[in-house]
Motif scaffolding. Structure first.
Motif, mmCIF file in Angstrom:
data_model
loop_
_atom_site.group_PDB
_atom_site.id
_atom_site.type_symbol
_atom_site.label_atom_id
_atom_site.label_comp_id
_atom_site.label_asym_id
_atom_site.label_seq_id
_atom_site.Cartn_x
_atom_site.Cartn_y
_atom_site.Cartn_z
ATOM 1 N N THR A 67 -7.621 33.696 9.162
ATOM 2 C CA THR A 67 -8.036 32.307 8.981
ATOM 3 C C THR A 67 -9.536 32.213 9.281
ATOM 4 O OG1 THR A 67 -7.511 31.833 11.288
ATOM 5 C CG2 THR A 67 -5.781 31.411 9.667
ATOM 6 N N ILE A 73 -6.509 33.462 13.491
ATOM 7 C CA ILE A 73 -5.259 34.219 13.350
ATOM 8 C C ILE A 73 -5.534 35.369 12.385
ATOM 9 C CG2 ILE A 73 -2.846 34.152 12.600
ATOM 10 C CD1 ILE A 73 -2.866 31.133 13.228
ATOM 11 N N TYR A 75 -4.174 39.102 10.666
ATOM 12 C CA TYR A 75 -3.013 39.946 10.387
ATOM 13 C C TYR A 75 -3.471 41.262 9.808
ATOM 14 C CZ TYR A 75 0.648 36.485 11.100
ATOM 15 O OH TYR A 75 1.518 35.602 11.669
ATOM 16 N N ASN A 126 0.151 35.174 16.452
ATOM 17 C CA ASN A 126 1.111 34.370 15.686
ATOM 18 C C ASN A 126 2.372 35.224 15.514
ATOM 19 O OD1 ASN A 126 1.170 31.756 14.519
ATOM 20 N ND2 ASN A 126 1.141 32.627 12.468
ATOM 21 N N GLY A 127 3.333 34.696 14.781
ATOM 22 C CA GLY A 127 4.566 35.460 14.564
ATOM 23 C C GLY A 127 4.348 36.682 13.686
ATOM 24 N N TYR A 174 7.956 34.336 8.231
ATOM 25 C CA TYR A 174 7.408 34.627 9.573
ATOM 26 C C TYR A 174 8.520 34.510 10.613
ATOM 27 C CZ TYR A 174 2.795 33.756 7.612
ATOM 28 O OH TYR A 174 1.665 33.812 6.858
ATOM 29 N N THR A 175 8.434 35.340 11.627
ATOM 30 C CA THR A 175 9.316 35.128 12.782
ATOM 31 C C THR A 175 8.823 33.874 13.502
ATOM 32 O OG1 THR A 175 7.902 36.430 14.230
ATOM 33 C CG2 THR A 175 9.699 37.601 13.114
ATOM 34 N N SER A 177 7.060 32.045 16.062
ATOM 35 C CA SER A 177 6.010 32.497 16.967
ATOM 36 C C SER A 177 6.362 32.112 18.404
ATOM 37 C CB SER A 177 4.697 31.857 16.556
ATOM 38 O OG SER A 177 3.672 32.373 17.335
#
Ligand SMILES: *[C@@H]1O[C@H](CO)[C@@H](O)[C@H](O)[C@H]1NC(C)=O
Length: 240
Positions: A67, A73, A75, A126-127, A174-175, A177
């Motif tokens: 982001t 965030i 990944y 995050n997740g 997503y899991t 979070s």
């Protein structure tokens, strides 16, 4: 959304050449010049291909995303072409797992690890993200579980349950979070280990389901691209 009053104030200050009171400062970003994740070990039936470089669709790092709105965030994604499972009338339950070890390195503008690293990676901002293909009949449940084995005494468990029916196709989930983050013990470098497990269960008799990844054409063959797992993180500045 700016209210009309704020817009007018902004116009007025622009006209006067004064700094606008509503133009927000760009978000503060906390990140090194560059960084790298390498897979240093793989264990389990979901990733039997450690060290194989040819063909390219091996268990491998794929892409990063982040982001830019101040939420910071980040990944990095890892693809697992051997990660797939199916249930049907003969096999009401199936599972597959892989344990991945990553090495993380902060990099400077020369592309090497700085002598004095400036940032500390924090896992699990995050997740966990999953990019996978599903085809689940009603009564079939797919459950992902990721355990980040960070220190002997410390674990983060992430779970995601997908309940059929889910029409054949590629999905992005997503899991949930959790408010838990793990700061790597050192700045600039570290080892991250996680175990990923997928369990498929036909809870209704005779129901069928498959979880896999998209197929791509490579060298005249159809191969699995790989289920992609996104691992989330951010950084804090090291106290120098
Ligand atoms: C963070 O996780 C939530 C779900 O928990 C997801 O909706 C969101 O897109 C994630 N953020 C990013 C930047 O991926």
């Amino acid at each position: 959304m700016a209210s009309r009053l704020q817009v007018l104030a902004a116009l007025a200050s622009t006209a006067l050449g004064l700094p606008s009171p509503i133009v927000a400062d760009p978000p503060v970003r906390i990140l090194p010049f560059n960084w790298d994740f390498k897979i240093t070990a793989l264990d389990g039936p979901g990733c039997p291909d450690f060290g194989q470089v040819n063909p390219p669709f091996t268990t491998r790092p794929t892409f990063g995303s982040n982001t830019v709105d101040g939420s910071e965030i980040y990944y990095w994604h890892f693809a697992y072409p051997h990660f797939r499972a199916s249930v049907g009338p003969e096999t009401p339950e199936a599972s597959i797992w892989c344990e991945t070890t990553l090495s993380y390195t902060e990099l400077n503008s020369e592309g090497v690890a700085p002598e004095v690293p400036e940032y500390r990676l924090q896992l699990h901002k995050n997740g966990t993200e999953f990019l996978a293909s599903y085809d689940l009949e009603e009564g079939v449940e797919a459950k992902w579980k990721v355990t980040y084995l960070t220190e002997p005494q410390y674990k983060i468990d992430d779970e995601l349950t997908v309940t059929g029916p889910r029409a054949a196709g590629a999905y992005h989930d997503y899991t949930d979070s959790q408010e838990v983050q793990w700061r790597l013990p050192q700045c600039g470098t570290g080892t991250i280990r996680y175990r990923t497990e997928l369990t498929l269960k036909a809870k209704k008799e005779g129901a069928s389901g498959t979880v896999s990844s998209e197929k791509v054409q490579y060298a005249g063959r159809s191969v699995f691209y790989g289920v992609q797992q996104g691992v989330s993180y951010d950084w804090s500045k090291c106290d120098l």
